[in-house]
Write a protein that holds these residues in place. Structure first.
Motif, mmCIF file in Angstrom:
data_model
loop_
_atom_site.group_PDB
_atom_site.id
_atom_site.type_symbol
_atom_site.label_atom_id
_atom_site.label_comp_id
_atom_site.label_asym_id
_atom_site.label_seq_id
_atom_site.Cartn_x
_atom_site.Cartn_y
_atom_site.Cartn_z
ATOM 1 N N ILE A 26 -11.149 -22.842 102.031
ATOM 2 C CA ILE A 26 -9.791 -23.061 102.545
ATOM 3 C C ILE A 26 -8.789 -23.061 101.388
ATOM 4 O O ILE A 26 -7.748 -22.404 101.456
ATOM 5 C CB ILE A 26 -9.718 -24.372 103.360
ATOM 6 N N LYS A 27 -9.125 -23.760 100.317
ATOM 7 C CA LYS A 27 -8.237 -23.817 99.141
ATOM 8 C C LYS A 27 -8.020 -22.432 98.539
ATOM 9 O O LYS A 27 -6.965 -22.144 98.005
ATOM 10 C CB LYS A 27 -8.812 -24.756 98.090
ATOM 11 N N ASN A 28 -9.052 -21.586 98.618
ATOM 12 C CA ASN A 28 -8.981 -20.245 98.021
ATOM 13 C C ASN A 28 -8.462 -19.190 98.985
ATOM 14 O O ASN A 28 -8.503 -17.994 98.677
ATOM 15 C CB ASN A 28 -10.352 -19.829 97.479
ATOM 16 N N HIS A 36 -17.684 -29.331 100.599
ATOM 17 C CA HIS A 36 -17.662 -28.508 99.388
ATOM 18 C C HIS A 36 -17.350 -27.040 99.682
ATOM 19 O O HIS A 36 -16.321 -26.524 99.238
ATOM 20 C CB HIS A 36 -18.991 -28.636 98.628
ATOM 21 N N ALA A 40 -14.265 -26.528 102.335
ATOM 22 C CA ALA A 40 -13.030 -26.996 101.701
ATOM 23 C C ALA A 40 -12.597 -26.057 100.583
ATOM 24 O O ALA A 40 -11.412 -25.725 100.457
ATOM 25 C CB ALA A 40 -13.210 -28.417 101.168
ATOM 26 N N SER A 41 -13.538 -25.598 99.783
ATOM 27 C CA SER A 41 -13.228 -24.659 98.696
ATOM 28 C C SER A 41 -12.705 -23.340 99.240
ATOM 29 O O SER A 41 -11.737 -22.778 98.713
ATOM 30 C CB SER A 41 -14.477 -24.431 97.843
ATOM 31 N N GLY A 63 -10.257 -19.545 104.388
ATOM 32 C CA GLY A 63 -10.587 -20.584 105.343
ATOM 33 C C GLY A 63 -11.051 -20.084 106.685
ATOM 34 O O GLY A 63 -11.987 -20.637 107.261
#
Length: 105
Positions: A84-86, A78, A81-82, A89
């Motif tokens: 990294i997406k934003n 959670h 991963a979030s 990372g």
């Protein structure tokens, strides 16, 4: 008795708050572990055989490791991963690596 250094807790919140079921599962495991620790205290008070006490300590260590691995897994899926997406990372991975190093000592 030497106290282990514990870093200050961050003020960060989880990206996805734990569900009621997740909280209950972790709390139930921790309460079980707490009961095991009280059992070891009683074993020591009752002068139980050292090997029996050590076996119980090993069981508690394994139970704590299991809780820790569960929390690490959730954090990775959670929070990391979030991040990294934003585009955050690197910072999240650095933090994760530090906690894994601390956890595996």
């Amino acid at each position: 008795m030497n106290e282990q250094y514990l870093p200050e807790a961050s003020n960060k919140k989880p990206v996805k708050p734990r569900t009621v079921q997740e909280k209950e599962a972790v709390m139930n495991r921790l309460k079980r572990i707490e009961g095991q620790v009280r059992g070891i205290q009683k074993m020591v008070e009752d002068d139980r055989y050292c090997v029996d006490v050590l076996i119980q300590i090993s069981a508690i260590n394994k139970a704590l490791d299991k809780v820790g691995h569960s929390l690490l897994e959730r954090h990775t899926h959670h929070c990391v991963a979030s991040a990294i997406k934003n585009g955050n990372g690197e910072e999240a991975i650095d933090e994760l690596m530090k906690v894994i190093q601390q956890f595996s000592k």
